[in-house]
Design a protein around this motif. Structure first.
Motif, PDB file in Angstrom:
ATOM      1  N   VAL A   4       0.835  -1.206   0.000  1.00 41.33           N
ATOM      2  CA  VAL A   4       0.000   0.000   0.000  1.00 41.33           C
ATOM      3  C   VAL A   4       0.870   1.255   0.000  1.00 41.33           C
ATOM      4  O   VAL A   4       0.531   2.256  -0.658  1.00 41.33           O
ATOM      5  N   THR A   5       1.976   1.208   0.713  1.00 41.53           N
ATOM      6  CA  THR A   5       2.903   2.347   0.703  1.00 41.53           C
ATOM      7  C   THR A   5       3.449   2.579  -0.711  1.00 41.53           C
ATOM      8  O   THR A   5       3.580   3.727  -1.157  1.00 41.53           O
ATOM      9  N   ALA A   6       3.737   1.494  -1.416  1.00 43.18           N
ATOM     10  CA  ALA A   6       4.214   1.611  -2.794  1.00 43.18           C
ATOM     11  C   ALA A   6       3.136   2.227  -3.687  1.00 43.18           C
ATOM     12  O   ALA A   6       3.437   2.993  -4.613  1.00 43.18           O
ATOM     13  N   VAL A   7       1.866   1.897  -3.414  1.00 46.08           N
ATOM     14  CA  VAL A   7       0.763   2.499  -4.166  1.00 46.08           C
ATOM     15  C   VAL A   7       0.754   4.009  -3.976  1.00 46.08           C
ATOM     16  O   VAL A   7       0.589   4.771  -4.940  1.00 46.08           O
ATOM     17  N   TRP A   8       0.946   4.458  -2.736  1.00 44.66           N
ATOM     18  CA  TRP A   8       0.965   5.898  -2.472  1.00 44.66           C
ATOM     19  C   TRP A   8       2.187   6.563  -3.100  1.00 44.66           C
ATOM     20  O   TRP A   8       2.102   7.698  -3.578  1.00 44.66           O
ATOM     21  N   ALA A   9       3.313   5.860  -3.104  1.00 46.33           N
ATOM     22  CA  ALA A   9       4.495   6.413  -3.777  1.00 46.33           C
ATOM     23  C   ALA A   9       4.194   6.627  -5.256  1.00 46.33           C
ATOM     24  O   ALA A   9       4.539   7.672  -5.838  1.00 46.33           O
ATOM     25  N   GLY A  10       3.526   5.646  -5.876  1.00 47.98           N
ATOM     26  CA  GLY A  10       3.147   5.783  -7.277  1.00 47.98           C
ATOM     27  C   GLY A  10       2.140   6.901  -7.493  1.00 47.98           C
ATOM     28  O   GLY A  10       2.212   7.621  -8.499  1.00 47.98           O
ATOM     29  N   ALA A  11       1.212   7.067  -6.540  1.00 45.59           N
ATOM     30  CA  ALA A  11       0.217   8.134  -6.656  1.00 45.59           C
ATOM     31  C   ALA A  11       0.872   9.504  -6.589  1.00 45.59           C
ATOM     32  O   ALA A  11       0.546  10.402  -7.374  1.00 45.59           O
ATOM     33  N   PHE A  12       1.800   9.679  -5.641  1.00 42.75           N
ATOM     34  CA  PHE A  12       2.520  10.955  -5.533  1.00 42.75           C
ATOM     35  C   PHE A  12       3.284  11.256  -6.822  1.00 42.75           C
ATOM     36  O   PHE A  12       3.240  12.379  -7.330  1.00 42.75           O
ATOM     37  N   ALA A  13       3.996  10.240  -7.337  1.00 44.83           N
ATOM     38  CA  ALA A  13       4.805  10.438  -8.539  1.00 44.83           C
ATOM     39  C   ALA A  13       3.933  10.751  -9.754  1.00 44.83           C
ATOM     40  O   ALA A  13       4.243  11.649 -10.552  1.00 44.83           O
ATOM     41  N   LEU A  14       2.831  10.015  -9.890  1.00 44.35           N
ATOM     42  CA  LEU A  14       1.942  10.227 -11.035  1.00 44.35           C
ATOM     43  C   LEU A  14       1.320  11.611 -10.999  1.00 44.35           C
ATOM     44  O   LEU A  14       1.231  12.298 -12.020  1.00 44.35           O
ATOM     45  N   ASP A  15       0.893  12.037  -9.818  1.00 41.83           N
ATOM     46  CA  ASP A  15       0.297  13.365  -9.702  1.00 41.83           C
ATOM     47  C   ASP A  15       1.313  14.452 -10.026  1.00 41.83           C
ATOM     48  O   ASP A  15       0.979  15.449 -10.668  1.00 41.83           O
ATOM     49  N   ALA A  16       2.558  14.250  -9.586  1.00 39.88           N
ATOM     50  CA  ALA A  16       3.607  15.236  -9.871  1.00 39.88           C
ATOM     51  C   ALA A  16       3.806  15.397 -11.379  1.00 39.88           C
ATOM     52  O   ALA A  16       3.882  16.514 -11.901  1.00 39.88           O
ATOM     53  N   VAL A  17       3.880  14.269 -12.077  1.00 41.05           N
ATOM     54  CA  VAL A  17       4.092  14.310 -13.532  1.00 41.05           C
ATOM     55  C   VAL A  17       2.886  14.922 -14.241  1.00 41.05           C
ATOM     56  O   VAL A  17       3.029  15.812 -15.094  1.00 41.05           O
ATOM     57  N   LEU A  18       1.688  14.457 -13.893  1.00 38.98           N
ATOM     58  CA  LEU A  18       0.479  14.952 -14.560  1.00 38.98           C
ATOM     59  C   LEU A  18       0.255  16.437 -14.297  1.00 38.98           C
ATOM     60  O   LEU A  18      -0.218  17.168 -15.170  1.00 38.98           O
ATOM     61  N   ARG A  19       0.602  16.894 -13.086  1.00 38.46           N
ATOM     62  CA  ARG A  19       0.441  18.318 -12.761  1.00 38.46           C
ATOM     63  C   ARG A  19       1.281  19.173 -13.706  1.00 38.46           C
ATOM     64  O   ARG A  19       0.799  20.178 -14.253  1.00 38.46           O
ATOM     65  N   VAL A  20       2.524  18.796 -13.905  1.00 35.94           N
ATOM     66  CA  VAL A  20       3.408  19.556 -14.789  1.00 35.94           C
ATOM     67  C   VAL A  20       2.901  19.507 -16.228  1.00 35.94           C
ATOM     68  O   VAL A  20       2.897  20.522 -16.934  1.00 35.94           O
ATOM     69  N   VAL A  21       2.465  18.325 -16.659  1.00 34.31           N
ATOM     70  CA  VAL A  21       1.958  18.177 -18.031  1.00 34.31           C
ATOM     71  C   VAL A  21       0.738  19.068 -18.261  1.00 34.31           C
ATOM     72  O   VAL A  21       0.640  19.768 -19.273  1.00 34.31           O
ATOM     73  N   VAL A  22      -0.199  19.051 -17.302  1.00 32.96           N
ATOM     74  CA  VAL A  22      -1.417  19.853 -17.448  1.00 32.96           C
ATOM     75  C   VAL A  22      -1.099  21.338 -17.475  1.00 32.96           C
ATOM     76  O   VAL A  22      -1.599  22.090 -18.320  1.00 32.96           O
ATOM     77  N   VAL A  23      -0.265  21.772 -16.527  1.00 32.23           N
ATOM     78  CA  VAL A  23       0.047  23.198 -16.420  1.00 32.23           C
ATOM     79  C   VAL A  23       0.719  23.717 -17.680  1.00 32.23           C
ATOM     80  O   VAL A  23       0.367  24.785 -18.200  1.00 32.23           O
ATOM     81  N   TYR A  24       1.667  22.959 -18.208  1.00 31.45           N
ATOM     82  CA  TYR A  24       2.420  23.455 -19.361  1.00 31.45           C
ATOM     83  C   TYR A  24       1.798  23.071 -20.701  1.00 31.45           C
ATOM     84  O   TYR A  24       2.355  23.387 -21.752  1.00 31.45           O
ATOM     85  N   SER A  25       0.654  22.405 -20.662  1.00 30.46           N
ATOM     86  CA  SER A  25      -0.056  22.138 -21.915  1.00 30.46           C
ATOM     87  C   SER A  25      -0.883  23.346 -22.352  1.00 30.46           C
ATOM     88  O   SER A  25      -1.359  23.400 -23.485  1.00 30.46           O
ATOM     89  N   LEU A  26      -1.047  24.311 -21.429  1.00 35.45           N
ATOM     90  CA  LEU A  26      -1.785  25.534 -21.744  1.00 35.45           C
ATOM     91  C   LEU A  26      -0.833  26.726 -21.703  1.00 35.45           C
ATOM     92  O   LEU A  26       0.096  26.755 -20.892  1.00 35.45           O
ATOM     93  N   PRO A  27      -1.056  27.737 -22.542  1.00 37.58           N
ATOM     94  CA  PRO A  27      -0.189  28.919 -22.556  1.00 37.58           C
ATOM     95  C   PRO A  27      -0.388  29.761 -21.292  1.00 37.58           C
ATOM     96  O   PRO A  27      -1.412  29.646 -20.599  1.00 37.58           O
TER      97      PRO A  27
END
Length: 211
Positions: free
Chosen positions: A143-166
């Motif tokens: 379960v801890t590994a699941v949360w590690a993956g959740a943190f990492a995925l959110d970090a990546v997706l946040r950057v992608v979303v933010v910089y996909s818009l001008p």
């Protein structure tokens, strides 16, 4: 919960503060996000003064604030403020993953209050389950590994979303950058509940054995 407060501040206050300053007081997107995002620095400073020392989290916050401020004034791009929580999430992902293999997994201590409900006997049984049950240890680490993956995925997706818009569409970025957080964390909570629920009989068995 106190350990998560800087993260909560950095995720929540910049959004509410942005719309208050930008829509309510007419400040530019650049200054609205900069001022609203300063809440984490203020909290870190207050915490440091109270403790009389600078801990690792405080150092991280100060370095991040300094770096993001420098980048903001050099580039003038307000998206930097929206993307910077990804730094905390990435650090949290690494930390959670490391605890899967060394010491006590992150979920072991964070989940203890929910599993034991303040009952000293259950708390003692919880610790004995961790010491003596292979199934318990495997599940908590998983379960801890699941949360590690959740943190990492959110970090990546946040950057992608933010910089996909001008930069001029920062109003949309403010809202859309929170979508990965909501979706990923809801899924992580569901997985946690499903995986941890079968451990209740294990904890109860250790409680009965000690009585």
């Amino acid at each position: 919960m106190r350990a998560l407060l800087p993260v909560v501040l950095d995720l929540v206050l910049p959004i509410g503060g942005y719309f208050l300053l930008h829509s309510g007081f007419g400040l530019s997107a650049f200054w609205s996000l900069t001022i609203a995002g300063a809440a984490t620095g203020v909290h870190a400073l207050v915490t440091t003064l109270r403790r009389g020392k600078v801990d690792a989290l405080g150092v991280l916050i100060f370095l991040e604030m300094g770096l993001s401020a420098a980048l903001l004034f050099v580039s003038g791009d307000p998206r930097i403020v929206l993307a910077k929580p990804a730094l905390y999430l990435a650090v949290a992902a690494v930390y959670a993953l490391v605890t899967c293999f060394t010491g006590r997994p992150l979920v072991l201590d964070s989940g203890k209050p929910f599993a034991t409900r303040g009952d000293p006997a259950l708390a003692d049984a919880y610790e004995r389950a961790w010491t003596h049950s292979d199934r318990f240890r495997r599940t908590v680490r998983g379960v801890t590994a699941v949360w590690a993956g959740a943190f990492a995925l959110d970090a990546v997706l946040r950057v992608v979303v933010v910089y996909s818009l001008p930069p001029e569409r920062v109003d949309e970025s403010v809202w859309l950058s929170q979508v990965p957080l909501v979706v990923v964390f809801v899924l992580a909570v569901v997985v946690t509940r499903l995986r941890m629920r079968p451990l209740r009989p294990v904890i109860e068995a250790h409680r009965v054995a000690a009585s």
